[in-house]
Motif scaffolding. Structure first.
Motif, PDB file in Angstrom:
ATOM      1  N   LYS A 211      25.445 -13.888  -3.575  1.00 37.71           N
ATOM      2  CA  LYS A 211      25.844 -15.105  -2.866  1.00 37.71           C
ATOM      3  C   LYS A 211      26.035 -14.828  -1.384  1.00 37.71           C
ATOM      4  O   LYS A 211      25.618 -15.610  -0.520  1.00 37.71           O
ATOM      5  N   SER A 212      26.620 -13.699  -1.074  1.00 39.40           N
ATOM      6  CA  SER A 212      26.887 -13.336   0.324  1.00 39.40           C
ATOM      7  C   SER A 212      25.593 -13.188   1.117  1.00 39.40           C
ATOM      8  O   SER A 212      25.460 -13.710   2.231  1.00 39.40           O
ATOM      9  N   ARG A 215      23.804 -16.590   1.635  1.00 39.23           N
ATOM     10  CA  ARG A 215      24.462 -17.412   2.658  1.00 39.23           C
ATOM     11  C   ARG A 215      24.199 -16.864   4.062  1.00 39.23           C
ATOM     12  O   ARG A 215      24.057 -17.635   5.016  1.00 39.23           O
ATOM     13  N   GLN A 216      24.131 -15.568   4.154  1.00 35.83           N
ATOM     14  CA  GLN A 216      23.828 -14.971   5.455  1.00 35.83           C
ATOM     15  C   GLN A 216      22.438 -15.406   5.923  1.00 35.83           C
ATOM     16  O   GLN A 216      22.251 -15.769   7.096  1.00 35.83           O
ATOM     17  N   LEU A 220      25.054 -20.078   6.152  1.00 34.07           N
ATOM     18  CA  LEU A 220      26.127 -20.845   5.520  1.00 34.07           C
ATOM     19  C   LEU A 220      27.433 -20.063   5.580  1.00 34.07           C
ATOM     20  O   LEU A 220      27.422 -18.820   5.544  1.00 34.07           O
ATOM     21  N   GLN A 221      28.541 -20.775   5.663  1.00 38.34           N
ATOM     22  CA  GLN A 221      29.848 -20.124   5.753  1.00 38.34           C
ATOM     23  C   GLN A 221      30.121 -19.291   4.502  1.00 38.34           C
ATOM     24  O   GLN A 221      29.975 -19.772   3.366  1.00 38.34           O
ATOM     25  N   GLN A 222      30.549 -18.049   4.723  1.00 38.46           N
ATOM     26  CA  GLN A 222      30.798 -17.142   3.600  1.00 38.46           C
ATOM     27  C   GLN A 222      31.992 -17.584   2.752  1.00 38.46           C
ATOM     28  O   GLN A 222      32.020 -17.366   1.543  1.00 38.46           O
ATOM     29  N   SER A 224      33.113 -20.705   2.257  1.00 33.86           N
ATOM     30  CA  SER A 224      33.056 -22.081   1.760  1.00 33.86           C
ATOM     31  C   SER A 224      32.880 -22.107   0.246  1.00 33.86           C
ATOM     32  O   SER A 224      32.274 -21.206  -0.344  1.00 33.86           O
ATOM     33  N   ILE A 226      30.837 -23.860  -2.209  1.00 27.35           N
ATOM     34  CA  ILE A 226      29.606 -24.648  -2.111  1.00 27.35           C
ATOM     35  C   ILE A 226      29.178 -25.173  -3.480  1.00 27.35           C
ATOM     36  O   ILE A 226      28.984 -24.410  -4.428  1.00 27.35           O
ATOM     37  N   TYR A 293      18.417 -20.732  -2.020  1.00 25.22           N
ATOM     38  CA  TYR A 293      19.431 -21.782  -1.900  1.00 25.22           C
ATOM     39  C   TYR A 293      20.350 -21.810  -3.122  1.00 25.22           C
ATOM     40  O   TYR A 293      21.569 -21.972  -2.997  1.00 25.22           O
ATOM     41  N   ALA A 296      22.972 -19.184  -3.108  1.00 26.41           N
ATOM     42  CA  ALA A 296      24.050 -19.369  -2.127  1.00 26.41           C
ATOM     43  C   ALA A 296      25.196 -20.213  -2.670  1.00 26.41           C
ATOM     44  O   ALA A 296      26.253 -20.314  -2.036  1.00 26.41           O
TER      45      ALA A 296
END
Length: 434
Positions: A211-212, A215-216, A220-222, A224, A226, A293, A296
């Protein structure tokens, strides 16, 4: 979500050895590949799977002069996340066309030319998801295998009963037992029916990404929380439920991946009216990029509306994508979705069109990481039973059996084509004088 091929028989005569293993297959599409429509994804994935199992396979769609010369190219492969090249016949109906095809593209000239092309090639089997193609082929007394994913409407009841009872209809492939029952109630014989659920291309999700990392890559905010939805933004897909759920959970970020431009603008306008600040739009992404996506997300959401006229007849492709991503799923508790998902075993099921029910399910997963991991792991293990290769194998086995029982060894494509053209161009009055 529509999905899938049309089947024909061979020219003169079919040898028993060829009946045991299909040597050639032509898949007549709806003529709109590449497209953002879900049924085109299913068509492309099944075509790839067929091509690995049938020696001479062709997928027929429409195109322009340039694409006709190119056939399958890297852009087409990337759009659908395809790993193998196969013969793609793009009949040049247009001088130049902008891809992808528009939402409501349909061309009846394509259907006729595609049928003529297929008959000229005389494959062992013709396969299609196109209602008009099935009608024309059966009028020509040419056997066909039909994949269909919609219930018989009252308007089409009489026509479908005639098609189902036509001796040259080899069979119908569909995705749900509910649809099969609907067809049986309209005269289709059980032995002509195959239920083969939709599937997923697991290779598109390799290598697995954390996920990290996802998002990177997507900025995207780590930190958040989502909640992600992928697919079209039609109301019947449950978009109003997502927006209302988002309004109840301002601490979460709701990410929408997919949609036509007009639909994205419409939903954005609704978000402004509702003063929603926690909705992000990413638009349509190629199948080869979708996995990033999904990886994430904390939770994947599938809020199909129960008020959709096809709610009792659809099990979306995205469901199987969700299952591969190893992220917990919250989905509408519809009978069709329940053919794959089970509450608190491989997903949480919420009441359709009830934002509060979805809110409670999402909160349950966010507050219970162990449950979230357990149902995500279970879904991941089970989705390995739903692959395109496995589905293609079942369809080909069914097709071979139907061809053997139909015993259509004396079929002549071109003779039937010429007979059909003659009957269409010469009036019965003139025929009496001949």
């Amino acid at each position: 979500m529509h999905v899938l091929i049309i089947g024909i028989i061979k020219k003169l005569p079919i040898k028993e050895s060829e009946m045991e293993t299909l040597k050639s297959l032509i898949y007549v599409s709806k003529g709109n590949l590449p497209s953002k429509m879900a049924h085109s994804i299913q068509t492309a994935k099944m075509a790839q799977a067929f091509s690995q199992k049938v020696e001479n396979f062709e997928l027929v769609t429409s195109g322009d002069i340039f694409s006709f010369l190119k056939g399958i190219d890297s852009e087409f492969q990337a759009w659908y996340g395809l790993h193998h090249k196969f013969k793609l016949v793009r009949l040049p109906l247009h001088i130049k066309i902008e891809y992808p095809f528009p939402q409501n593209y349909e061309n009846f000239i394509f259907y006729k030319l595609a049928i003529l092309y297929a008959c000229f090639k005389a494959p062992c089997l013709i396969y299609t998801r196109s209602f008009p193609v099935v009608e024309i082929l059966l009028r020509m007394c040419i056997p066909v295998l039909w994949e269909w994913h919609e219930p018989v409407s009252e308007k089409l009841s009489y026509t479908c009963k005639k098609l189902f009872n036509n001796k040259n209809l080899l069979g119908v492939v569909t995705t749900l037992p509910q649809l099969a029952e609907n067809y049986l109630n309209h005269g289709l014989l059980p032995e002509k029916t195959l239920v083969a659920p939709n599937a997923v291309d697991i290779k598109n999700f390799l290598p697995y990404q954390t996920k990290s990392l996802a998002r990177q890559k997507l900025s995207l905010q780590q930190d958040s929380q989502i909640i992600l939805y992928s697919g079209h933004l039609y109301d019947y897909k449950g978009i109003p439920t997502i927006l209302k759920t988002a309004s109840l959970m301002p601490e979460c970020e709701f990410v929408l991946v997919g949609g036509w431009i007009d639909d994205i603008n419409r939903v954005k306008a609704t978000c402004q009216q509702m003063n929603l600040q926690n909705i992000q739009f990413f638009g349509h992404v190629p199948q080869s990029e979708l996995a990033l996506y999904l990886y994430a997300a904390d939770i994947l959401i599938l809020p199909t509306s129960k008020y959709w006229e096809l709610a009792e007849a659809t099990c979306p492709l995205k469901l199987f994508d969700y299952m591969v991503a190893k992220r917990p799923i919250v989905a509408s508790a519809l009978p069709t979705i329940a053919t794959v998902l089970r509450h608190r075993e491989n997903a949480l099921l919420a009441e359709p069109d009830e934002p509060l029910s979805f809110k409670l399910a999402i909160e349950t997963l966010l507050n219970n990481p162990l449950l979230a991991k357990t149902i995500a792991d279970c879904a991941f293990q089970e989705v390995h039973n739903f692959t395109w290769d496995g589905r293609a194998e079942r369809v080909l086995q069914f097709a071979t059996e139907r061809l053997q029982k139909a015993n259509k060894s004396d079929i002549s494509y071109m003779r039937n084509v010429l007979k059909y053209i003659t009957l269409k161009t010469i009036s019965p009055h003139k025929l009496l004088k001949l």
